[in-house]
Motif scaffolding. Sequence first.
Motif, PDB file in Angstrom:
ATOM      1  N   ARG A 194       0.825  -1.210   0.000  1.00 47.73           N
ATOM      2  CA  ARG A 194       0.000   0.000   0.000  1.00 47.73           C
ATOM      3  C   ARG A 194       0.857   1.256   0.000  1.00 47.73           C
ATOM      4  O   ARG A 194       0.532   2.241  -0.673  1.00 47.73           O
ATOM      5  N   LEU A 195       1.948   1.218   0.749  1.00 49.65           N
ATOM      6  CA  LEU A 195       2.833   2.394   0.762  1.00 49.65           C
ATOM      7  C   LEU A 195       3.447   2.612  -0.616  1.00 49.65           C
ATOM      8  O   LEU A 195       3.613   3.754  -1.063  1.00 49.65           O
ATOM      9  N   SER A 196       3.798   1.556  -1.303  1.00 49.81           N
ATOM     10  CA  SER A 196       4.396   1.699  -2.632  1.00 49.81           C
ATOM     11  C   SER A 196       3.397   2.234  -3.646  1.00 49.81           C
ATOM     12  O   SER A 196       3.782   2.757  -4.686  1.00 49.81           O
ATOM     13  N   ARG A 197       2.121   2.110  -3.326  1.00 54.89           N
ATOM     14  CA  ARG A 197       1.082   2.631  -4.216  1.00 54.89           C
ATOM     15  C   ARG A 197       0.617   4.020  -3.803  1.00 54.89           C
ATOM     16  O   ARG A 197      -0.363   4.532  -4.325  1.00 54.89           O
ATOM     17  N   GLY A 198       1.301   4.581  -2.835  1.00 59.88           N
ATOM     18  CA  GLY A 198       0.947   5.935  -2.418  1.00 59.88           C
ATOM     19  C   GLY A 198       0.182   5.988  -1.117  1.00 59.88           C
ATOM     20  O   GLY A 198      -0.455   7.004  -0.818  1.00 59.88           O
ATOM     21  N   GLY A 199       0.241   4.919  -0.336  1.00 60.45           N
ATOM     22  CA  GLY A 199      -0.434   4.909   0.959  1.00 60.45           C
ATOM     23  C   GLY A 199       0.077   6.027   1.854  1.00 60.45           C
ATOM     24  O   GLY A 199       1.251   6.420   1.780  1.00 60.45           O
ATOM     25  N   GLY A 200      -0.761   6.492   2.749  1.00 58.85           N
ATOM     26  CA  GLY A 200      -0.440   7.659   3.547  1.00 58.85           C
ATOM     27  C   GLY A 200       0.239   7.344   4.865  1.00 58.85           C
ATOM     28  O   GLY A 200       0.693   6.226   5.129  1.00 58.85           O
ATOM     29  N   THR A 201       0.249   8.379   5.711  1.00 61.49           N
ATOM     30  CA  THR A 201       0.927   8.287   6.997  1.00 61.49           C
ATOM     31  C   THR A 201       0.304   7.231   7.892  1.00 61.49           C
ATOM     32  O   THR A 201       1.009   6.537   8.635  1.00 61.49           O
ATOM     33  N   ARG A 202      -1.008   7.097   7.831  1.00 58.83           N
ATOM     34  CA  ARG A 202      -1.667   6.121   8.695  1.00 58.83           C
ATOM     35  C   ARG A 202      -1.160   4.708   8.418  1.00 58.83           C
ATOM     36  O   ARG A 202      -0.904   3.935   9.350  1.00 58.83           O
ATOM     37  N   ALA A 204       1.768   3.940   7.247  1.00 59.66           N
ATOM     38  CA  ALA A 204       3.141   3.882   7.755  1.00 59.66           C
ATOM     39  C   ALA A 204       3.157   3.653   9.260  1.00 59.66           C
ATOM     40  O   ALA A 204       3.978   2.883   9.776  1.00 59.66           O
ATOM     41  N   VAL A 205       2.252   4.318   9.975  1.00 58.19           N
ATOM     42  CA  VAL A 205       2.172   4.130  11.426  1.00 58.19           C
ATOM     43  C   VAL A 205       1.775   2.695  11.742  1.00 58.19           C
ATOM     44  O   VAL A 205       2.359   2.037  12.627  1.00 58.19           O
ATOM     45  N   VAL A 206       0.773   2.188  11.025  1.00 60.12           N
ATOM     46  CA  VAL A 206       0.342   0.806  11.238  1.00 60.12           C
ATOM     47  C   VAL A 206       1.494  -0.158  10.970  1.00 60.12           C
ATOM     48  O   VAL A 206       1.723  -1.106  11.728  1.00 60.12           O
ATOM     49  N   LEU A 207       2.240   0.087   9.900  1.00 58.82           N
ATOM     50  CA  LEU A 207       3.365  -0.780   9.575  1.00 58.82           C
ATOM     51  C   LEU A 207       4.404  -0.764  10.682  1.00 58.82           C
ATOM     52  O   LEU A 207       4.933  -1.818  11.073  1.00 58.82           O
ATOM     53  N   GLY A 208       4.733   0.407  11.202  1.00 59.59           N
ATOM     54  CA  GLY A 208       5.706   0.474  12.283  1.00 59.59           C
ATOM     55  C   GLY A 208       5.274  -0.293  13.511  1.00 59.59           C
ATOM     56  O   GLY A 208       6.074  -1.005  14.135  1.00 59.59           O
ATOM     57  N   VAL A 209       4.002  -0.188  13.856  1.00 54.87           N
ATOM     58  CA  VAL A 209       3.481  -0.918  15.017  1.00 54.87           C
ATOM     59  C   VAL A 209       3.514  -2.420  14.761  1.00 54.87           C
ATOM     60  O   VAL A 209       3.871  -3.214  15.650  1.00 54.87           O
ATOM     61  N   LEU A 210       3.156  -2.831  13.542  1.00 49.56           N
ATOM     62  CA  LEU A 210       3.150  -4.256  13.211  1.00 49.56           C
ATOM     63  C   LEU A 210       4.558  -4.850  13.252  1.00 49.56           C
ATOM     64  O   LEU A 210       4.757  -5.969  13.741  1.00 49.56           O
ATOM     65  N   VAL A 211       5.528  -4.120  12.757  1.00 50.80           N
ATOM     66  CA  VAL A 211       6.913  -4.605  12.799  1.00 50.80           C
ATOM     67  C   VAL A 211       7.380  -4.749  14.244  1.00 50.80           C
ATOM     68  O   VAL A 211       8.023  -5.743  14.613  1.00 50.80           O
ATOM     69  N   ALA A 212       7.045  -3.764  15.075  1.00 50.20           N
ATOM     70  CA  ALA A 212       7.401  -3.860  16.493  1.00 50.20           C
ATOM     71  C   ALA A 212       6.735  -5.065  17.135  1.00 50.20           C
ATOM     72  O   ALA A 212       7.350  -5.788  17.941  1.00 50.20           O
ATOM     73  N   ARG A 253       9.807   7.588   1.960  1.00 50.36           N
ATOM     74  CA  ARG A 253       9.552   8.351   3.185  1.00 50.36           C
ATOM     75  C   ARG A 253       8.631   7.615   4.153  1.00 50.36           C
ATOM     76  O   ARG A 253       8.915   7.566   5.357  1.00 50.36           O
ATOM     77  N   PRO A 254       7.526   7.020   3.676  1.00 50.85           N
ATOM     78  CA  PRO A 254       6.683   6.279   4.619  1.00 50.85           C
ATOM     79  C   PRO A 254       7.415   5.096   5.272  1.00 50.85           C
ATOM     80  O   PRO A 254       7.201   4.811   6.450  1.00 50.85           O
ATOM     81  N   LEU A 255       8.273   4.424   4.506  1.00 52.02           N
ATOM     82  CA  LEU A 255       9.017   3.317   5.093  1.00 52.02           C
ATOM     83  C   LEU A 255       9.991   3.804   6.159  1.00 52.02           C
ATOM     84  O   LEU A 255      10.180   3.136   7.192  1.00 52.02           O
ATOM     85  N   LEU A 256      10.620   4.944   5.940  1.00 53.46           N
ATOM     86  CA  LEU A 256      11.504   5.510   6.957  1.00 53.46           C
ATOM     87  C   LEU A 256      10.722   5.870   8.214  1.00 53.46           C
ATOM     88  O   LEU A 256      11.194   5.661   9.342  1.00 53.46           O
ATOM     89  N   LEU A 257       9.525   6.418   8.032  1.00 56.74           N
ATOM     90  CA  LEU A 257       8.675   6.732   9.183  1.00 56.74           C
ATOM     91  C   LEU A 257       8.300   5.466   9.936  1.00 56.74           C
ATOM     92  O   LEU A 257       8.360   5.420  11.174  1.00 56.74           O
ATOM     93  N   ALA A 258       7.912   4.421   9.187  1.00 50.86           N
ATOM     94  CA  ALA A 258       7.551   3.156   9.821  1.00 50.86           C
ATOM     95  C   ALA A 258       8.734   2.570  10.582  1.00 50.86           C
ATOM     96  O   ALA A 258       8.580   2.063  11.708  1.00 50.86           O
ATOM     97  N   ALA A 259       9.925   2.650   9.986  1.00 54.44           N
ATOM     98  CA  ALA A 259      11.122   2.130  10.654  1.00 54.44           C
ATOM     99  C   ALA A 259      11.407   2.904  11.934  1.00 54.44           C
ATOM    100  O   ALA A 259      11.785   2.318  12.966  1.00 54.44           O
ATOM    101  N   ALA A 260      11.224   4.220  11.893  1.00 63.04           N
ATOM    102  CA  ALA A 260      11.460   5.036  13.082  1.00 63.04           C
ATOM    103  C   ALA A 260      10.477   4.671  14.189  1.00 63.04           C
ATOM    104  O   ALA A 260      10.856   4.582  15.368  1.00 63.04           O
ATOM    105  N   ILE A 261       9.223   4.471  13.828  1.00 63.03           N
ATOM    106  CA  ILE A 261       8.208   4.095  14.828  1.00 63.03           C
ATOM    107  C   ILE A 261       8.550   2.743  15.450  1.00 63.03           C
ATOM    108  O   ILE A 261       8.495   2.573  16.678  1.00 63.03           O
ATOM    109  N   ALA A 262       8.904   1.782  14.611  1.00 54.82           N
ATOM    110  CA  ALA A 262       9.253   0.459  15.124  1.00 54.82           C
ATOM    111  C   ALA A 262      10.464   0.532  16.046  1.00 54.82           C
ATOM    112  O   ALA A 262      10.512  -0.129  17.094  1.00 54.82           O
ATOM    113  N   LEU A 263      11.443   1.357  15.676  1.00 54.06           N
ATOM    114  CA  LEU A 263      12.653   1.481  16.495  1.00 54.06           C
ATOM    115  C   LEU A 263      12.341   2.125  17.838  1.00 54.06           C
ATOM    116  O   LEU A 263      12.856   1.696  18.885  1.00 54.06           O
TER     117      LEU A 263
END
Length: 591
Positions: A194-202, A204-212, A253-263
């Motif tokens: 979804r992020l690669s298709r233009g998914g938004g910040t929400r 990215a946040v969900v992805l970061g939480v899921l990775v954590a 950018r969304p992936l970097l945000l997700a990575a930061a949230i997970a970290l």
Amino acid sequence: MAALPVGVAGPNTATATTTAPLRRRLRLSRPDAAAALVFTALAAYVMGNQWRHPASGYLTGSGQDQRMWEWFFALAARSITHLDNPLGTVLQNHPQGVNLMANTAMFGVSVPLAPLTLLFGPTFTWTLVLTFGLASTAYAWYWFLGRYAVQSPIAAAVGGLFCGFAPAMISHANGHPNFVVLPLLPVILACVIRLSRGGGTRTAVVLGVLVAAQIALGEEPLLITAVAFGVFTLAWFAFRPRLAAAAVRNATRPLLLAAAIALVLTAGPLWWQFFGPQSYRFIDHGPMGNDLLGLLQFPRQSVGGHVSPGQDVAINGTEENAYFGWPLLVVVLASTVWLRREVAARAAAVTVVVLCVLSLGAELTIGRDKTGVDLPWSWLERLPLFESVLETRFAMGAVPAIALLLALTLDRALRERATLIPWTVALAVALVPLTPLPLQAVQRAPDPQFFADGSWRHYVTAGSVVTVPLPRPEDARALTWQVDADFGFPLAGGYFVGPVGPDKKAKYGPDDRPTARLFGKTQQTGIVPDVTDAMRAQAVADLTFWRADVVVLPAGDNDRVLRQTVEALLGAPGSRVDDVWVWDVRPLVRA
């Protein structure tokens, strides 16, 4: 493994991006409900023997792993009720302790299920986690394939069925819930798409939480999935290079945000894992690649393995990570040829080949005979993180890719109709032999009365219990006795992963002291050693190191020889208490 290219819409994109109200989106359709019911029933069937005795059953294929995992679950519940640090403890391997983050403690299930553990015991939690893991993993991949790869719910169900009940999943269900509870992985991949298709910040946040959350369930499956998805994505863009730039631009950018949230969410636990007490740099398993025959044969715990068993080439009963069977591999090849014009099929085929080759290890082995042929793993194993991974497990990264090929094949056959019967027969020939058999389970023997009746309380003040031999990966029964005694005493020794030596290289079990090695060797040989004054002094030094209060010899192999050895070391006969021999060493250690 994503079935669709990042950045490109798939056959069911409208479903994934629907703007219907939340209530409608969460509604379970009939196919979804049917799939959930079938997957749950099959998981209950696989775990049926264990469910017959949910408080005392023991999976015979687990070795000592079930005891270790039950100890993890029970300790997590105790940490909550006692407000202890859940990341480390000295209740095992006393007094050095265990770094639980550096072990597979699975806080993602042990903490949320702590109330059930307190109510029904860790064996119930263990059985529930494995059953849930099989069913939920199958359903998650069914959901993913149905929304990102195929139109037919039947095709998605076949793919989900294979992912949730693949030979590796059934093998790990004997003793490794961290490789069974994998439902977050397809959801993580869905977020990346979804992020690669233009998914938004929400997203990215969900992805970061899921990775954590996945880190709290198991880091190794996340690494293997990342490698498999990376191979798939590179293969996809090799066939469609013009689409790569848009996908990278959308996702960076969304992936970097997700990575930061997970970290941020995992920074504390990860610091404890890599730098906290009893942390280690890496664990060297030695050569742990799949034998080539392991790709072609049927798993032992399957219909095919029961009817046509092959040579035993697995590392052990919980590590049959490939065992796809030659009929399935033939179908995979045929599917690749038939779907050769579909980019997803070609990328999936590349992923299957790459991950299977990685799983073969550094040197090709056929029928347990080394061939001298070097393989790519000999380069990859030197990289950080990879050096501690069992290479055989990379075959699990091929499972979703195979499931994708099967789902795409059946989906096309259902649309074209003319090829439906031959492909249905082919799938049946490939999958029926892999049908899992129920895991074998028995009722475990009761604890020694000394521990069950609380007699240990008369011999323990502030020190540890030293069992003879000490608990270790070969025999970890003492962990169960400690759990049943509500962790009333710490144990010397144990079953865990911890550091050894100044370079902090890890091993399974404690850094054995001389007296512990002596007990183990005596039990193995059945011969009483010639005890010297130096050995007696060493025994006192080791007991002092362990801060021992009591030495306990339960009934077991060569227990008479062990009793004579302990008496010779301590210079005193043991006392018979209930059904064990006991030496109160508090005066000796304090002196």
